[in-house]
Design a protein around this motif. Sequence first.
Motif, short mmCIF file in Angstrom:
data_model
loop_
_atom_site.label_atom_id
_atom_site.label_comp_id
_atom_site.label_asym_id
_atom_site.label_seq_id
_atom_site.Cartn_x
_atom_site.Cartn_y
_atom_site.Cartn_z
N ILE A 1 0.85 -1.19 0.00
CA ILE A 1 0.00 0.00 0.00
C ILE A 1 0.89 1.24 0.00
N PRO A 2 1.10 1.89 -1.14
CA PRO A 2 1.81 3.17 -1.13
C PRO A 2 0.88 4.22 -0.53
N ALA A 3 1.40 5.09 0.34
CA ALA A 3 0.53 6.04 1.02
C ALA A 3 1.25 7.36 1.27
N TYR A 4 0.55 8.44 0.93
CA TYR A 4 1.03 9.77 1.26
C TYR A 4 -0.13 10.54 1.90
N LEU B 1 3.84 1.57 2.54
CA LEU B 1 4.98 2.39 2.16
C LEU B 1 4.59 3.85 2.34
N SER B 2 4.88 4.41 3.49
CA SER B 2 4.51 5.80 3.76
C SER B 2 5.56 6.72 3.13
N ASP B 3 5.13 7.48 2.15
CA ASP B 3 6.04 8.29 1.34
C ASP B 3 6.18 9.70 1.92
N GLY B 4 6.85 9.79 3.06
CA GLY B 4 7.06 11.09 3.69
C GLY B 4 5.80 11.73 4.21
N LYS C 1 5.29 7.70 -5.75
CA LYS C 1 4.82 6.31 -5.78
C LYS C 1 5.77 5.40 -6.54
N SER C 2 6.24 5.83 -7.70
CA SER C 2 7.10 4.97 -8.52
C SER C 2 8.39 4.62 -7.79
N ALA C 3 8.98 5.60 -7.13
CA ALA C 3 10.22 5.35 -6.38
C ALA C 3 9.99 4.37 -5.25
N ARG C 4 8.86 4.52 -4.54
CA ARG C 4 8.56 3.61 -3.44
C ARG C 4 8.31 2.19 -3.94
N LEU C 5 7.60 2.07 -5.06
CA LEU C 5 7.37 0.73 -5.62
C LEU C 5 8.68 0.09 -6.05
N ASP C 6 9.56 0.88 -6.65
CA ASP C 6 10.85 0.35 -7.07
C ASP C 6 11.62 -0.18 -5.86
N GLN C 7 11.61 0.56 -4.76
CA GLN C 7 12.27 0.09 -3.55
C GLN C 7 11.66 -1.23 -3.07
N PHE C 8 10.34 -1.27 -3.10
CA PHE C 8 9.65 -2.46 -2.59
C PHE C 8 9.90 -3.68 -3.47
N PHE C 9 9.86 -3.51 -4.79
CA PHE C 9 10.03 -4.65 -5.70
C PHE C 9 11.37 -5.35 -5.48
N ARG C 10 12.36 -4.60 -5.07
CA ARG C 10 13.68 -5.19 -4.83
C ARG C 10 13.70 -6.13 -3.63
N THR C 11 12.67 -6.07 -2.79
CA THR C 11 12.62 -6.90 -1.58
C THR C 11 11.64 -8.07 -1.69
N ALA D 1 7.23 -9.08 -10.33
CA ALA D 1 7.44 -7.92 -9.47
C ALA D 1 8.92 -7.78 -9.10
N LYS D 2 9.55 -8.89 -8.77
CA LYS D 2 10.96 -8.84 -8.35
C LYS D 2 11.87 -8.41 -9.49
N SER D 3 11.46 -8.68 -10.73
CA SER D 3 12.30 -8.36 -11.88
C SER D 3 12.17 -6.91 -12.35
N ILE D 4 11.14 -6.21 -11.87
CA ILE D 4 10.85 -4.86 -12.37
C ILE D 4 11.74 -3.82 -11.70
N ARG D 5 12.32 -2.97 -12.52
CA ARG D 5 13.03 -1.79 -12.03
C ARG D 5 12.29 -0.57 -12.56
N MET D 6 11.63 0.12 -11.68
CA MET D 6 10.75 1.21 -12.08
C MET D 6 11.48 2.55 -12.01
N PRO D 7 11.51 3.30 -13.10
CA PRO D 7 12.13 4.62 -13.06
C PRO D 7 11.47 5.50 -12.00
N ASN D 8 12.26 6.11 -11.17
CA ASN D 8 11.72 6.85 -10.03
C ASN D 8 10.90 8.06 -10.41
N SER D 9 11.16 8.64 -11.58
CA SER D 9 10.42 9.82 -12.02
C SER D 9 9.16 9.47 -12.80
N LEU D 10 8.88 8.19 -12.95
CA LEU D 10 7.76 7.73 -13.76
C LEU D 10 6.42 8.23 -13.23
#
Length: 264
Positions: A1-4, A33-36, A64-74, A162-171
């Motif tokens: 759950i990405p959340a701001y 994923l609380s985004d600040g 959101k994209s940056a947070r998802l990218d962080q999460f996918f790596r885990t 999901a684990k294979s995805i690298r999401m551009p942070n500015s997306l």
Amino acid sequence: IPAYNESTNIKQIIEKLLLQKEVGFRLEKIVVLSDGSTDDTAKLVRSIKDKRVTLKTDKKRLGKSARLDQFFRTVNSDVVILVDADIVIKDNLLFSKVFSSTDITKSGIVGINALPLPAKTFFEQTVEAGVMVMKGIAKRWRNGNNYLSFKGCFLVLDGKLAKSIRMPNSLVNNDGYLYFAAVDKGYTPAYVENCSVYYRSPMNLSDQIKQSSRYQGSREELEQYFDRNWDSEYNPPLAIVIASVLQSLIRNPLHLIAYIVVLC
């Protein structure tokens, strides 16, 4: 759950997820994923005393994209479900219905029927008229298996994808990116119409502009990352578009005309 700054609904959505009846699956964990966030989002998540609920938070606003990218790596789970913090889930069998409707290891990504909550204002009714046109197009075009059907408010991903995805942070268009990433890796995305979640439509012009701006230039953005026939991906057949507009015009002429005025 990405959340701001989602204190209004974050506790309710987590509690609803915890009520999902585990038929044919095990709910391993819920990660927020609380985004600040600067409101009580983190505090409310911590107030839920369930070991399956995990909060990841810091004071930075990354998007959101940056947070998802962080999460996918885990990711190390079989399935990942992305859930926006502001949606409403009414069905305690939603997850099991999705899992029984498709083979996620083949689909890679699964979209479901995202519907607006009953409109409270004339403006919401106007936005809803436009949404129904787009849903009509999405449903008729390739039996729903097109990028329009895959809304980021609720997406199911195969864990390996999901684990294979690298999401551009500015997306900006992250849901479109996930859909085309699945296609690019040889999956066959699936749309499940009989499973639904609900969201609140924009209640004023400012909110509508903010939401619609996400999709302006989305094709140009995604062209940077995938080699596709973009005309076929972004241009549904004219007959389908006309049929969807006419259907909405017959059902709700006033609000559709108002929507067109707002759109212009």
